[in-house]
Design an enzyme around this catalytic site. Sequence first.
Site, short mmCIF file in Angstrom:
data_model
loop_
_atom_site.label_atom_id
_atom_site.label_comp_id
_atom_site.label_asym_id
_atom_site.label_seq_id
_atom_site.Cartn_x
_atom_site.Cartn_y
_atom_site.Cartn_z
N SER A 8 0.84 -1.20 0.00
CA SER A 8 0.00 0.00 0.00
C SER A 8 0.87 1.24 0.00
O SER A 8 1.67 1.47 0.92
CB SER A 8 -0.90 0.02 1.24
OG SER A 8 -1.45 1.32 1.38
N HIS A 33 -0.96 -1.55 -3.97
CA HIS A 33 -2.31 -1.31 -3.44
C HIS A 33 -2.57 0.19 -3.35
O HIS A 33 -1.80 0.92 -2.73
CB HIS A 33 -2.40 -1.96 -2.05
CG HIS A 33 -3.72 -1.90 -1.38
ND1 HIS A 33 -4.71 -2.84 -1.58
CD2 HIS A 33 -4.23 -1.02 -0.49
CE1 HIS A 33 -5.77 -2.55 -0.84
NE2 HIS A 33 -5.51 -1.43 -0.17
N ASP A 35 -5.10 3.11 -2.13
CA ASP A 35 -6.21 3.42 -1.23
C ASP A 35 -6.85 4.74 -1.64
O ASP A 35 -6.32 5.81 -1.35
CB ASP A 35 -5.68 3.53 0.20
CG ASP A 35 -5.33 2.18 0.77
OD1 ASP A 35 -6.20 1.29 0.72
OD2 ASP A 35 -4.20 2.01 1.25
N MET A 37 -9.65 7.45 -1.23
CA MET A 37 -10.57 7.91 -0.17
C MET A 37 -11.17 9.24 -0.55
O MET A 37 -10.47 10.13 -1.05
CB MET A 37 -9.81 8.08 1.14
CG MET A 37 -9.06 6.84 1.58
SD MET A 37 -8.19 7.15 3.12
CE MET A 37 -7.27 5.61 3.26
N HIS A 66 -8.26 -0.07 -4.18
CA HIS A 66 -9.22 -0.22 -3.08
C HIS A 66 -10.00 1.09 -2.96
O HIS A 66 -9.45 2.10 -2.51
CB HIS A 66 -8.42 -0.53 -1.80
CG HIS A 66 -9.24 -0.65 -0.56
ND1 HIS A 66 -8.68 -0.62 0.70
CD2 HIS A 66 -10.57 -0.80 -0.37
CE1 HIS A 66 -9.63 -0.74 1.61
NE2 HIS A 66 -10.79 -0.84 0.99
N MET A 68 -12.41 3.42 -1.27
CA MET A 68 -13.15 3.76 -0.04
C MET A 68 -13.90 5.05 -0.32
O MET A 68 -13.54 6.12 0.17
CB MET A 68 -12.16 3.90 1.12
CG MET A 68 -11.64 2.55 1.60
SD MET A 68 -10.14 2.71 2.58
CE MET A 68 -8.95 2.82 1.27
N MET A 137 -11.46 -5.85 5.93
CA MET A 137 -10.69 -4.80 6.60
C MET A 137 -10.36 -5.25 8.02
O MET A 137 -11.25 -5.66 8.77
CB MET A 137 -11.47 -3.49 6.67
CG MET A 137 -11.64 -2.77 5.35
SD MET A 137 -10.10 -2.33 4.50
CE MET A 137 -9.25 -1.33 5.71
N ASP A 175 -6.44 -6.26 5.08
CA ASP A 175 -5.87 -4.92 4.91
C ASP A 175 -5.95 -4.15 6.22
O ASP A 175 -7.04 -3.90 6.73
CB ASP A 175 -6.69 -4.21 3.81
CG ASP A 175 -6.15 -2.83 3.46
OD1 ASP A 175 -5.09 -2.45 3.98
OD2 ASP A 175 -6.80 -2.16 2.64
C1 DX5 Z 1 -6.59 1.80 5.37
C2 DX5 Z 1 -6.05 1.30 4.07
C3 DX5 Z 1 -4.87 0.40 4.15
C4 DX5 Z 1 -3.63 1.01 4.73
C5 DX5 Z 1 -2.84 -0.09 5.37
O1 DX5 Z 1 -7.81 2.44 5.16
O2 DX5 Z 1 -7.07 0.60 3.37
O3 DX5 Z 1 -4.57 -0.14 2.87
O4 DX5 Z 1 -2.81 1.66 3.81
O5 DX5 Z 1 -1.80 0.49 6.04
P1 DX5 Z 1 -1.00 -0.27 7.19
O6 DX5 Z 1 -0.38 -1.48 6.56
O7 DX5 Z 1 -0.01 0.75 7.63
O8 DX5 Z 1 -1.99 -0.62 8.26
ZN ZN Z 2 -6.53 -0.53 1.45
#
Ligand code: DX5
Ligand code: ZN
Length: 220
Positions: A8, A33, A35, A37, A66, A68, A137, A175
């Site tokens: 990620s 990955h 993320d 948002m 991913h 969100m 999650m 994740d």
């Molecule tokens: C959180 C994300 C994750 C995040 C994981 O909302 O979906 O992908 O980047 O980060 P770590 O591995 O630091 O928990």
């Molecule tokens: Zn993620």
Amino acid sequence: MERKISASILNADLLHLEESIRRAEQAGVDMLHFDVMDGVFVPNISFGMPLLQAASDLSDLFMDVHLMITDPIRYIEDFAKAGADMITFHLESVSDPFQTIRLIHDHGCTAGISIKPNTPARAVLPFLEEVENILVMTVEPGFGGQSYMHHTNDKIAQIRYWLDKSKHKTYLEVDGGINAQTILEADAAGADLYVAGSYLFRSEDMYAAVQSLRHMEATR
Ligand code: DX5
Ligand code: ZN
């Protein structure tokens, strides 16, 4: 089960994205990955299509996106065009899941559904034969660097049980809070695709960190 690793980039150094991606490539990760948002579905805003486009222009790594975001179906085409290989969206979003999955497939991507830590496992049941990825999650979505929520193990195990009964090939992705210790819990519960952000990007030696995720075994 063979462990796949998806790095990620949420907590990577975005000013030096190319360097971060090269590090991940050289460390032998299986996927990158992303993320995404929107500040509404989760209390944080990250990045979107332009960053994915930039990354997919410079790397052949598999792009694991991913979403969100509140209404993912509106953006499937954009993310597919920007280089997504797999698009995973949340069942808690407002988009119709079956239509969203169909649209992802129509754009030539593999499709995934995701559930937050407090959404019950049974929410994924109608989609077991429809998707190629189920993302559980293991932290509340929104931020990297949080601690793994142990109560999600039962849910991972339940979904693994259902997947094993089905002939459809589907990743079981986890994740949030994954490191060389917590991966043992998720592995024992039956996950096979692991997102790791801070554990990888804050390591001195990312190759060694990836190896530790792939090969760490429980000791008594
Ligand atoms: C959180 C994300 C994750 C995040 C994981 O909302 O979906 O992908 O980047 O980060 P770590 O591995 O630091 O928990
Ligand atoms: Zn993620």
